[in-house]
Design an enzyme around this catalytic site. Structure first.
Site, PDB file in Angstrom:
ATOM      1  N   CYS A 130      30.541  30.836  41.964  1.00 27.05           N
ATOM      2  CA  CYS A 130      29.521  29.859  42.329  1.00 27.05           C
ATOM      3  C   CYS A 130      28.744  30.390  43.538  1.00 27.05           C
ATOM      4  O   CYS A 130      28.266  31.521  43.505  1.00 27.05           O
ATOM      5  CB  CYS A 130      30.178  28.508  42.607  1.00 27.05           C
ATOM      6  SG  CYS A 130      29.006  27.144  42.832  1.00 27.05           S
ATOM      7  N   MET A 131      28.595  29.636  44.604  1.00 26.13           N
ATOM      8  CA  MET A 131      27.883  30.123  45.779  1.00 26.13           C
ATOM      9  C   MET A 131      28.543  31.369  46.345  1.00 26.13           C
ATOM     10  O   MET A 131      27.886  32.208  46.968  1.00 26.13           O
ATOM     11  CB  MET A 131      27.817  29.030  46.852  1.00 26.13           C
ATOM     12  CG  MET A 131      26.844  29.336  47.977  1.00 26.13           C
ATOM     13  SD  MET A 131      27.028  28.199  49.381  1.00 26.13           S
ATOM     14  CE  MET A 131      26.880  26.625  48.551  1.00 26.13           C
TER      15      MET A 131
END
Length: 341
Positions: A130-131
């Site tokens: 994800c991030m």
């Protein structure tokens, strides 16, 4: 700022995060966890997992039978995970830059020091989810000499798309400055509400599934673990949020070649190590186009795209992940991590 510990690490909740590990380093709110391989044969190149800043890492260690971490341990990988911890009001001024050049860089250095003693390795494989995928791509572009392999697992790289978060944060109607001025850190409750609004009826659907299968002990245990993770988000450090929205979502600076860390330009074509980029066309959080652009921007000759099925979380920790995702990841890593007898 530096602290060391070898205490056994457990989340403290019986149904999640059960793979044992040792905290070998602390820095501010963060912890570096080392998971020991359980096999006689070990891969010398260490693996460091970087999760999202705002989601708890244990989605990768949800339950013993639904744990990517346990799978990698059983495959012989000597690997580490950076737990970002929970920001307090004192963390509101920590910048996006500091998460890369300070927190991540110190963690990578610690992993390399530890691995040099254990296996003689001088580089690390980075896996960002994800991030965390965005963070690892930026880090690899800045410190290519430290990274042996890069795995971007559903991390957004390009932000000029029609994804839900790109639409919500357009500069015409979204003022990140006002949010940071009002809150400091962006509250986890607000973030959780935003994620729920992607699918407004999702909580009703989950309740219906639970009602229909509440006599299935395995389903109930899995359901409880996933709900624990979904509602266990953490605050987003204010200054990091400000730059994340303004420079990336609103100006797409990373793709445009204008993004910097500590005034140093981040050029994604500086990534030359083997690259595995992982995405799904059903991912609403990190749209397919925003992830796969990394394959075009990196200079890696060993450059692979793995397309999975399912939503952002499901493709990583859903019921199909042990069959369709984990074996492919393990095979890719094994071919590029060496092997010690």
């Amino acid at each position: 700022k530096w602290a060391h510990s070898m205490e056994a690490y457990q989340l403290g909740q019986s149904q999640v995060s059960q793979t044992p590990g040792d905290i070998i380093w602390r820095h501010g709110r963060t912890k570096l966890i080392h998971y020991h391989p359980t096999t006689r044969q070990q891969y010398p190149v260490p693996l460091l997992i970087i999760p999202s800043l705002i989601n708890r890492y244990y989605i990768l260690d949800l339950m013993p039978e639904r744990s990517l971490i346990r799978t990698l341990v059983a495959a012989g990988f000597n690997f580490y995970l950076l737990d970002w911890g929970r920001p307090t009001s004192e963390d509101a001024d920590i910048t996006f830059d500091a998460h890369i050049s300070e927190y991540m860089h110190l963690a990578v250095e610690k992993v390399c020091q530890d691995a040099a003693v254990r296996t003689g390795a001088e580089q690390v494989t980075l896996l960002g989810y994800c991030m965390g995928g965005l963070l690892t791509a930026v880090y690899t572009a800045l410190y290519p000499e430290r990274v042996a392999n890069l795995v971007n697992l559903a991390g957004p790289i390009g932000f000029d798309d029609d994804g839900i978060f790109s639409l919500m944060t357009r500069a015409d109607w979204f003022d990140a400055d006002k949010l940071v001025e009002a809150y400091g850190n962006i509250p986890a409750d607000l973030l959780c509400w935003v994620f729920q609004m992607i699918r407004p009826t999702s909580h009703l659907v989950r309740a219906l599934f639970f009602y229909e299968r509440m006599d299935d002990d395995d389903f109930v245990r899995s359901f409880a673990a996933m709900q624990t993770w979904i509602f266990d988000q953490v605050d987003f450090p204010g200054e990091t949020f400000r730059r994340y929205i303004k420079d990336l979502y609103q100006e797409n600076q990373l793709v445009n070649g204008r993004f910097t860390i500590d005034d140093q330009p981040v050029q994604l074509d500086a990534i030359t190590c083997p690259l595995l980029n992982i995405s799904s066309r059903q991912d609403e959080t990190a749209p397919y186009e925003s992830v796969v652009i990394l394959n075009d921007l990196a200079s890696s000759e060993d450059n692979e795209l793995l397309e999975l099925q399912g939503p952002h979380v499901g493709m990583v920790a859903g019921r199909g992940a042990p069959k369709y995702f984990w074996p492919k990841l393990t095979e890719w890593l094994a071919l590029r991590s060496g092997l010690l007898n």
